[in-house]
Design an enzyme around this catalytic site. Structure first.
Site, mmCIF file in Angstrom:
data_model
loop_
_atom_site.group_PDB
_atom_site.id
_atom_site.type_symbol
_atom_site.label_atom_id
_atom_site.label_comp_id
_atom_site.label_asym_id
_atom_site.label_seq_id
_atom_site.Cartn_x
_atom_site.Cartn_y
_atom_site.Cartn_z
ATOM 1 N N LYS A 1 0.986 -1.268 -0.079
ATOM 2 C CA LYS A 1 -0.131 -0.003 0.041
ATOM 3 C C LYS A 1 0.654 1.268 0.093
ATOM 4 O O LYS A 1 0.333 2.177 -0.422
ATOM 5 C CB LYS A 1 -1.158 -0.199 1.154
ATOM 6 C CG LYS A 1 -2.121 -0.837 0.988
ATOM 7 C CD LYS A 1 -3.007 -0.841 2.308
ATOM 8 C CE LYS A 1 -4.081 -1.873 2.060
ATOM 9 N NZ LYS A 1 -5.256 -1.809 3.272
ATOM 10 N N GLY B 1 -0.933 1.797 12.853
ATOM 11 C CA GLY B 1 -0.114 1.340 11.321
ATOM 12 C C GLY B 1 -1.063 1.964 10.321
ATOM 13 O O GLY B 1 -1.664 2.885 10.507
ATOM 14 N N ASN C 1 -1.052 2.695 21.307
ATOM 15 C CA ASN C 1 -0.186 1.687 20.615
ATOM 16 C C ASN C 1 0.881 1.214 21.330
ATOM 17 O O ASN C 1 1.268 1.815 22.247
ATOM 18 C CB ASN C 1 0.456 2.707 19.354
ATOM 19 C CG ASN C 1 0.904 1.533 18.080
ATOM 20 O OD1 ASN C 1 -0.017 0.768 17.752
ATOM 21 N ND2 ASN C 1 2.115 1.770 17.820
ATOM 22 N N ARG C 2 1.315 0.019 20.973
ATOM 23 C CA ARG C 2 2.294 -0.680 21.606
ATOM 24 C C ARG C 2 3.578 0.174 21.692
ATOM 25 O O ARG C 2 4.403 0.707 22.681
ATOM 26 C CB ARG C 2 2.625 -2.096 21.027
ATOM 27 C CG ARG C 2 3.621 -2.668 21.780
ATOM 28 C CD ARG C 2 3.844 -4.055 21.074
ATOM 29 N NE ARG C 2 4.086 -3.913 19.499
ATOM 30 C CZ ARG C 2 4.430 -5.037 18.516
ATOM 31 N NH1 ARG C 2 4.144 -6.352 19.419
ATOM 32 N NH2 ARG C 2 4.448 -4.738 17.172
ATOM 33 N N GLN D 1 -15.020 -0.556 1.109
ATOM 34 C CA GLN D 1 -13.816 0.092 0.572
ATOM 35 C C GLN D 1 -13.999 -0.633 -0.783
ATOM 36 O O GLN D 1 -13.575 0.239 -1.781
ATOM 37 C CB GLN D 1 -12.548 -0.206 1.201
ATOM 38 C CG GLN D 1 -12.097 -1.516 1.387
ATOM 39 C CD GLN D 1 -11.666 -2.467 0.162
ATOM 40 O OE1 GLN D 1 -10.906 -1.639 -0.633
ATOM 41 N NE2 GLN D 1 -11.784 -3.732 0.116
#
Ligand SMILES: NC(=O)c1ccc[n+]([C@@H]2O[C@H](COP(=O)([O-])OP(=O)(O)OC[C@H]3O[C@@H](n4cnc5c(N)ncnc54)[C@H](OP(=O)(O)O)[C@@H]3O)[C@@H](O)[C@H]2O)c1
Length: 279
Positions: free
Chosen positions: A71, A133, A155-156, A255
């Site tokens: 992507k 992400g 987020n981690r 989408q």
């Protein structure tokens, strides 16, 4: 369906692509609307993405979807990118106009249209987004677009959440007032403040994945979306707690519907797509 010399070719670039449901529902739409076209999965290795993009021009493939891991990597090889791609920095749809390739992102639209099925009014809502992400970037773009009131971005790797916010604030100055980065450990503490919980991480794909936060804290006032397709532990708990919940299929369908519209100029029949993959 009869293939002939006029059959148009569409497809999907990914690695792997075998599991994808896009060929099934896109083909169902072409057939339903009587369009002489096929939609083919193309397994493209990361190192071959430039050649694969060039093949769109050479073979006059009219359009493709792009999925993991391409992507971001396709962007340098396109002639033009749409406004949302400049912010999200990921392309999931390419349209080929006589060799001129334009990249779009329809993931944000897919997420928002899917969400509207269970939460029609998104404006002003307080949201927890887990993950920073690629899919998170598209979802946050969509949520900002809908005028949400607050986003906790957990987020981690907290630095990645901070980088996302910094990046988005180059486009929308209000971002730093709306989005607050938090660690995964802080989720339990803010859960009562949010109405919508969205998991954009891959945690939950495997049955033995641990809980990201204490799922027992979910209650019936929450709406929970997990963009993983299968019913995860998170969604099982949401169901048990009588919360509103949704898996990743509505996002996938919408989408794809928007990609179809970009390619053909025609609205895609959502029910036909859903029926094709049994969701
Ligand atoms: N329904 C749909 O249409 C749709 C569309 C796109 C993607 N997806 C699904 O969404 C998921 C994420 O895709 P993506 O493209 O956003 O992936 P990505 O860019 O690789 O991001 C992965 C995210 O998951 C987090 N993560 C991974 N393993 C973790 C762990 N063990 N503990 C905590 N956090 C962890 C990462 O945190 P760090 O930053 O700390 O590494 C990061 O935030 C995939 O399962 C994908 O199939 C669904």
């Amino acid at each position: 369906m009869t293939l002939d010399g006029n059959t148009l070719v569409y497809g999907l670039f990914g690695y792997p692509v075998k599991h994808s449901k896009s060929p099934t529902f896109q083909t169902a739409v072409f057939q339903h609307l009587g369009i002489n076209a096929v939609y083919v999965p193309f397994q493209v290795k990361p190192e071959d993405i430039e050649k694969a993009v060039e093949s769109l021009r050479v073979l006059d493939i009219k359009g493709v979807n792009v999925t993991i891991p391409h992507k971001e990597n396709v962007i340098p090889y396109l002639n033009e990118i749409s406004e949302e791609v400049k912010v999200i920095k990921a392309v999931n749809t390419i349209k080929n106009i006589d060799g001129y390739l334009i990249g779009y992102n329809t993931d944000w639209y897919g997420f928002i249209e899917g969400l509207k099925e269970i939460m029609p009014d998104i404006a002003g809502k307080r949201v927890l987004v887990i993950g920073a992400g690629g899919s998170s970037r598209a979802i946050i773009y969509g949520l900002l677009n809908q005028g949400v009131g607050k986003i906790y971005l957990a987020n981690r790797t907290i630095k990645r959440a901070e980088n996302l916010i910094e990046d988005f604030s180059n486009f929308y100055r209000i971002v730093k007032m709306i989005i607050k980065p938090i660690s995964l450990d802080e989720i339990n503490r803010i859960l009562n403040e949010v109405e919508l919980i969205v998991n954009t991480t891959s945690v939950g794909l495997n049955e033995d994945d641990p809980e990201i936060f204490d799922y027992n804290l979910i209650n019936s006032s929450h709406t929970v979306v997990d963009i993983i397709y299968e019913e995860t532990k998170l969604l099982q708990k949401a169901k048990e707690k009588n919360a509103n919940y949704q898996n990743g299929y509505p996002m996938l369908i919408y989408q794809g519907a928007k990609s179809f519209e970009i390619w053909t100029g025609k609205p895609a029949p959502i029910e036909v797509m859903k029926r094709a993959i049994g969701v």
